[in-house]
Design a protein around this motif. Structure first.
Motif, PDB file in Angstrom:
ATOM      1  N   LEU A 188       0.866  -1.439   0.285  1.00  0.00           N
ATOM      2  CA  LEU A 188       0.102  -0.056  -0.682  1.00  0.00           C
ATOM      3  C   LEU A 188       0.699   1.200  -0.296  1.00  0.00           C
ATOM      4  CD1 LEU A 188      -2.659  -1.754   2.284  1.00  0.00           C
ATOM      5  CD2 LEU A 188      -2.826  -1.336  -0.011  1.00  0.00           C
ATOM      6  N   GLY A 189       1.740   1.271   1.050  1.00  0.00           N
ATOM      7  CA  GLY A 189       3.472   2.251   0.686  1.00  0.00           C
ATOM      8  C   GLY A 189       3.494   3.053  -0.814  1.00  0.00           C
ATOM      9  N   ARG A 190       3.907   1.416  -1.634  1.00  0.00           N
ATOM     10  CA  ARG A 190       4.324   1.422  -2.429  1.00  0.00           C
ATOM     11  C   ARG A 190       3.119   2.446  -3.715  1.00  0.00           C
ATOM     12  NH1 ARG A 190       7.502  -4.606  -3.113  1.00  0.00           N
ATOM     13  NH2 ARG A 190       9.455  -3.468  -2.099  1.00  0.00           N
ATOM     14  N   SER A 191       2.288   2.217  -3.639  1.00  0.00           N
ATOM     15  CA  SER A 191       1.018   2.331  -4.055  1.00  0.00           C
ATOM     16  C   SER A 191       0.848   3.707  -4.138  1.00  0.00           C
ATOM     17  CB  SER A 191      -0.290   1.150  -3.614  1.00  0.00           C
ATOM     18  OG  SER A 191      -1.089   1.613  -4.177  1.00  0.00           O
ATOM     19  N   ILE A 192       1.065   3.867  -2.779  1.00  0.00           N
ATOM     20  CA  ILE A 192       1.163   5.689  -2.987  1.00  0.00           C
ATOM     21  C   ILE A 192       1.449   6.404  -3.418  1.00  0.00           C
ATOM     22  CG2 ILE A 192       1.100   7.327  -0.890  1.00  0.00           C
ATOM     23  CD1 ILE A 192      -0.838   5.505   0.692  1.00  0.00           C
ATOM     24  N   ASP A 204     -10.070  -8.771 -15.496  1.00  0.00           N
ATOM     25  CA  ASP A 204      -9.343  -9.108 -17.046  1.00  0.00           C
ATOM     26  C   ASP A 204      -8.269  -7.872 -16.366  1.00  0.00           C
ATOM     27  OD1 ASP A 204      -8.823  -7.250 -19.954  1.00  0.00           O
ATOM     28  OD2 ASP A 204      -7.891  -9.922 -18.959  1.00  0.00           O
ATOM     29  N   PRO A 205      -7.161  -7.648 -16.509  1.00  0.00           N
ATOM     30  CA  PRO A 205      -6.901  -5.972 -15.593  1.00  0.00           C
ATOM     31  C   PRO A 205      -6.831  -5.520 -17.381  1.00  0.00           C
ATOM     32  CG  PRO A 205      -5.394  -8.306 -14.826  1.00  0.00           C
ATOM     33  CD  PRO A 205      -5.975  -8.639 -15.535  1.00  0.00           C
ATOM     34  N   ASP A 206      -7.176  -5.843 -18.159  1.00  0.00           N
ATOM     35  CA  ASP A 206      -7.145  -4.660 -19.623  1.00  0.00           C
ATOM     36  C   ASP A 206      -8.430  -3.917 -19.652  1.00  0.00           C
ATOM     37  OD1 ASP A 206      -4.704  -4.776 -20.537  1.00  0.00           O
ATOM     38  OD2 ASP A 206      -4.760  -6.837 -21.620  1.00  0.00           O
ATOM     39  N   GLN A 207      -8.971  -4.687 -19.271  1.00  0.00           N
ATOM     40  CA  GLN A 207     -10.957  -3.958 -19.628  1.00  0.00           C
ATOM     41  C   GLN A 207     -11.242  -3.781 -18.088  1.00  0.00           C
ATOM     42  OE1 GLN A 207     -13.701  -7.754 -18.731  1.00  0.00           O
ATOM     43  NE2 GLN A 207     -12.675  -8.159 -21.577  1.00  0.00           N
ATOM     44  N   GLN A 208     -10.157  -4.022 -16.864  1.00  0.00           N
ATOM     45  CA  GLN A 208     -10.628  -2.882 -16.161  1.00  0.00           C
ATOM     46  C   GLN A 208      -9.727  -1.938 -16.562  1.00  0.00           C
ATOM     47  OE1 GLN A 208      -8.015  -4.909 -12.867  1.00  0.00           O
ATOM     48  NE2 GLN A 208      -9.944  -6.055 -11.619  1.00  0.00           N
ATOM     49  N   LYS A 231     -14.191  -3.876  -9.793  1.00  0.00           N
ATOM     50  CA  LYS A 231     -12.917  -4.514  -9.629  1.00  0.00           C
ATOM     51  C   LYS A 231     -14.310  -5.222  -9.039  1.00  0.00           C
ATOM     52  CE  LYS A 231     -10.282  -3.570  -6.433  1.00  0.00           C
ATOM     53  NZ  LYS A 231     -10.108  -2.885  -4.912  1.00  0.00           N
ATOM     54  N   THR A 232     -15.620  -5.723  -8.769  1.00  0.00           N
ATOM     55  CA  THR A 232     -16.052  -7.054  -8.401  1.00  0.00           C
ATOM     56  C   THR A 232     -16.907  -7.265  -9.728  1.00  0.00           C
ATOM     57  OG1 THR A 232     -18.152  -5.504  -8.640  1.00  0.00           O
ATOM     58  CG2 THR A 232     -16.359  -5.779  -6.452  1.00  0.00           C
ATOM     59  N   ARG A 233     -16.802  -6.209 -11.123  1.00  0.00           N
ATOM     60  CA  ARG A 233     -17.064  -6.977 -12.249  1.00  0.00           C
ATOM     61  C   ARG A 233     -16.823  -7.617 -13.390  1.00  0.00           C
ATOM     62  NH1 ARG A 233     -19.183  -3.909 -16.746  1.00  0.00           N
ATOM     63  NH2 ARG A 233     -17.825  -1.694 -15.533  1.00  0.00           N
ATOM     64  N   LEU A 292      -3.649   0.894  -8.649  1.00  0.00           N
ATOM     65  CA  LEU A 292      -4.742  -0.188  -8.205  1.00  0.00           C
ATOM     66  C   LEU A 292      -4.435  -1.874  -9.109  1.00  0.00           C
ATOM     67  CD1 LEU A 292      -6.755   2.280  -8.496  1.00  0.00           C
ATOM     68  CD2 LEU A 292      -6.248   1.279  -6.462  1.00  0.00           C
ATOM     69  N   ILE A 293      -4.681  -1.449 -10.501  1.00  0.00           N
ATOM     70  CA  ILE A 293      -4.622  -1.636 -11.459  1.00  0.00           C
ATOM     71  C   ILE A 293      -3.648  -3.075 -11.451  1.00  0.00           C
ATOM     72  CG2 ILE A 293      -4.902  -3.323 -13.415  1.00  0.00           C
ATOM     73  CD1 ILE A 293      -6.618  -0.531 -13.650  1.00  0.00           C
ATOM     74  N   SER A 294      -2.043  -2.635 -11.688  1.00  0.00           N
ATOM     75  CA  SER A 294      -0.939  -3.584 -11.849  1.00  0.00           C
ATOM     76  C   SER A 294      -0.713  -3.734 -10.552  1.00  0.00           C
ATOM     77  CB  SER A 294       0.367  -2.639 -12.778  1.00  0.00           C
ATOM     78  OG  SER A 294      -0.144  -2.157 -13.812  1.00  0.00           O
ATOM     79  N   MET A 295      -0.495  -3.148  -9.065  1.00  0.00           N
ATOM     80  CA  MET A 295      -0.887  -4.253  -8.215  1.00  0.00           C
ATOM     81  C   MET A 295      -0.784  -5.162  -7.653  1.00  0.00           C
ATOM     82  SD  MET A 295      -0.797  -2.210  -4.298  1.00  0.00           S
ATOM     83  CE  MET A 295      -2.323  -1.896  -3.664  1.00  0.00           C
ATOM     84  N   MET A 296      -2.087  -5.064  -7.804  1.00  0.00           N
ATOM     85  CA  MET A 296      -3.005  -6.501  -7.727  1.00  0.00           C
ATOM     86  C   MET A 296      -2.782  -7.349  -8.599  1.00  0.00           C
ATOM     87  SD  MET A 296      -3.828  -5.873  -4.956  1.00  0.00           S
ATOM     88  CE  MET A 296      -4.955  -7.367  -4.514  1.00  0.00           C
ATOM     89  N   ARG A 297      -1.869  -7.289  -9.351  1.00  0.00           N
ATOM     90  CA  ARG A 297      -1.609  -8.325 -11.099  1.00  0.00           C
ATOM     91  C   ARG A 297      -0.968  -9.845 -10.011  1.00  0.00           C
ATOM     92  NH1 ARG A 297       1.815  -6.370 -14.186  1.00  0.00           N
ATOM     93  NH2 ARG A 297      -0.050  -5.139 -15.133  1.00  0.00           N
TER      94      ARG A 297
END
Length: 199
Positions: A68-72, A177-181, A172-174, A97-102
């Protein structure tokens, strides 16, 4: 209030533990991972591990704080970078958000790790507040730079930032796929960008 730590200058031994623990959590899941597994991954003894962390939940929380620190930091860097507002905001959302959770999402145990959110809910709440604050500041700067009075439009920078994050949370709930996100996030950012243009 909990502060998301700055892990830029993290102790090398602690970093080795968190890196090793992340790998084992992704490989085996939280439930199946033992402190012995984490100690082996960090190339240290179990007693030495217990000197720094009381249990694997403590380690999991430390990993969450690190990520989370890196994300900020990634978001702040992207928002302060060059380019049009929408480009900077897109880079910030992707990096924060998106890349961090990959790695978590693509892990066979990603669902289990994401279900652990109750053990880090306080950290996530602080992280979201910090991130919304940085995004709101960027929105406010853009509005001022464009000569746009958000209040006259019935808006505020904080409202737009909250709307963006609420939309991303629902996305995120729907969409998995990261590209669609990224496409959905870009659409949300375009809507905010439109609000920041003079009528």
């Amino acid at each position: 209030m909990i502060e998301i730590e700055d892990f830029a200058n993290i102790d090398p031994k602690r970093a080795r533990i968190l890196d090793g623990a992340m790998k084992v959590f992704l490989a085996y899941g939280f439930a199946r991972t033992t402190m012995d597994d984490i100690a082996r991954a960090a190339d240290m003894s179990r007693p030495a591990l217990y000197l720094l962390f009381k249990n694997k939940t403590d380690i999991f929380r430390a990993i969450a704080m690190m990520l989370l620190g890196r994300s900020i930091e990634q978001a702040k860097t992207a928002l302060a970078g060059d380019g049009a507002f929408a480009e900077r905001m897109t880079r910030a959302i992707d990096g924060a958000l998106i890349s961090m959770m990959r790695a978590v999402v693509t892990s066979p145990h990603g669902a289990e790790l994401l279900d652990m959110k109750s053990s880090v809910a306080d950290l996530v709440g602080c992280w979201r507040g910090d991130l919304v604050g940085h995004v709101a500041a960027a929105i406010e700067d853009e509005a001022v730079g464009n000569g746009v009075d958000l209040a006259a439009k019935g808006l505020s920078a904080k409202l737009l930032a909250d709307m963006l994050f609420d939309g991303l949370e629902g996305m995120k709930t729907r969409i998995s796929d990261p590209d669609q996100q990224r496409q959905a996030a870009a659409a949300l950012i375009r809507v905010i960008d439109l609000a920041l243009q003079k009528s």
